[in-house]
Design an enzyme around this catalytic site. Sequence first.
Site, mmCIF file in Angstrom:
data_model
loop_
_atom_site.group_PDB
_atom_site.id
_atom_site.type_symbol
_atom_site.label_atom_id
_atom_site.label_comp_id
_atom_site.label_asym_id
_atom_site.label_seq_id
_atom_site.Cartn_x
_atom_site.Cartn_y
_atom_site.Cartn_z
ATOM 1 C CG MET A 194 12.345 17.009 23.448
ATOM 2 S SD MET A 194 12.160 15.231 23.740
ATOM 3 C CE MET A 194 13.382 14.972 25.007
ATOM 4 C CD GLU A 195 11.188 22.224 25.692
ATOM 5 O OE1 GLU A 195 12.289 22.673 25.331
ATOM 6 O OE2 GLU A 195 10.471 21.542 24.920
ATOM 7 C CG ASP A 248 15.075 12.527 46.472
ATOM 8 O OD1 ASP A 248 16.007 11.784 46.841
ATOM 9 O OD2 ASP A 248 14.913 13.684 46.906
ATOM 10 C CG LEU A 262 21.406 16.847 19.582
ATOM 11 C CD1 LEU A 262 21.232 15.775 18.519
ATOM 12 C CD2 LEU A 262 22.556 17.771 19.237
ATOM 13 C CB CYS A 263 16.478 20.357 23.582
ATOM 14 S SG CYS A 263 15.415 18.945 23.650
ATOM 15 C CG HIS A 264 16.316 24.328 18.885
ATOM 16 N ND1 HIS A 264 15.983 23.101 18.356
ATOM 17 C CD2 HIS A 264 17.106 24.935 17.988
ATOM 18 C CE1 HIS A 264 16.553 22.978 17.172
ATOM 19 N NE2 HIS A 264 17.244 24.073 16.915
#
Length: 163
Positions: A117-118, A132, A79-81
Amino acid sequence: MSADPDRLSHLDERGRARMVDVGGKQVSDRRAVAEAVVRMSPETAAAVAAGDAPKGDVVSTARIAGIQGAKRTAELVPLCHPLPLSFVDVGIEVDPGTGEVRVTAEARTSAQTGVEMEAMTACSVAALTVYDMVKGLERGVEIGPVRLLEKSGGRHDWRRDPA
């Protein structure tokens, strides 16, 4: 149930998830800073700090991975733009004494919605990359917390209380 447009609800009138319509919001300069902590043994952290991990330069690789992650946030979080990022930086500090690798990320844009969010995606992807790259030395590495430290622009500025 009807959605209150002032609340920027991610639910439609039937309660289904949807992307918020930010079309009516003003474009403004937005900035967010986040962090992630990766915990490992002091020996593994010393190898990261020295550049002696089996897969090579952990810090540089994780920095680039974090930047790439920020740029792909809208592809990963449904739902992120998609945002036109004007700046992303990822910093990584290794403390061999405590066995901690601290990842910080800053993201900026001029848009109708924020870049929290970014910034958090950048930290998460960088932290996963650290894992990793050291899993051949140690499987018990832990990631967390991943958290927002501050955001500015938009309706409200916010800063996490120092803990």
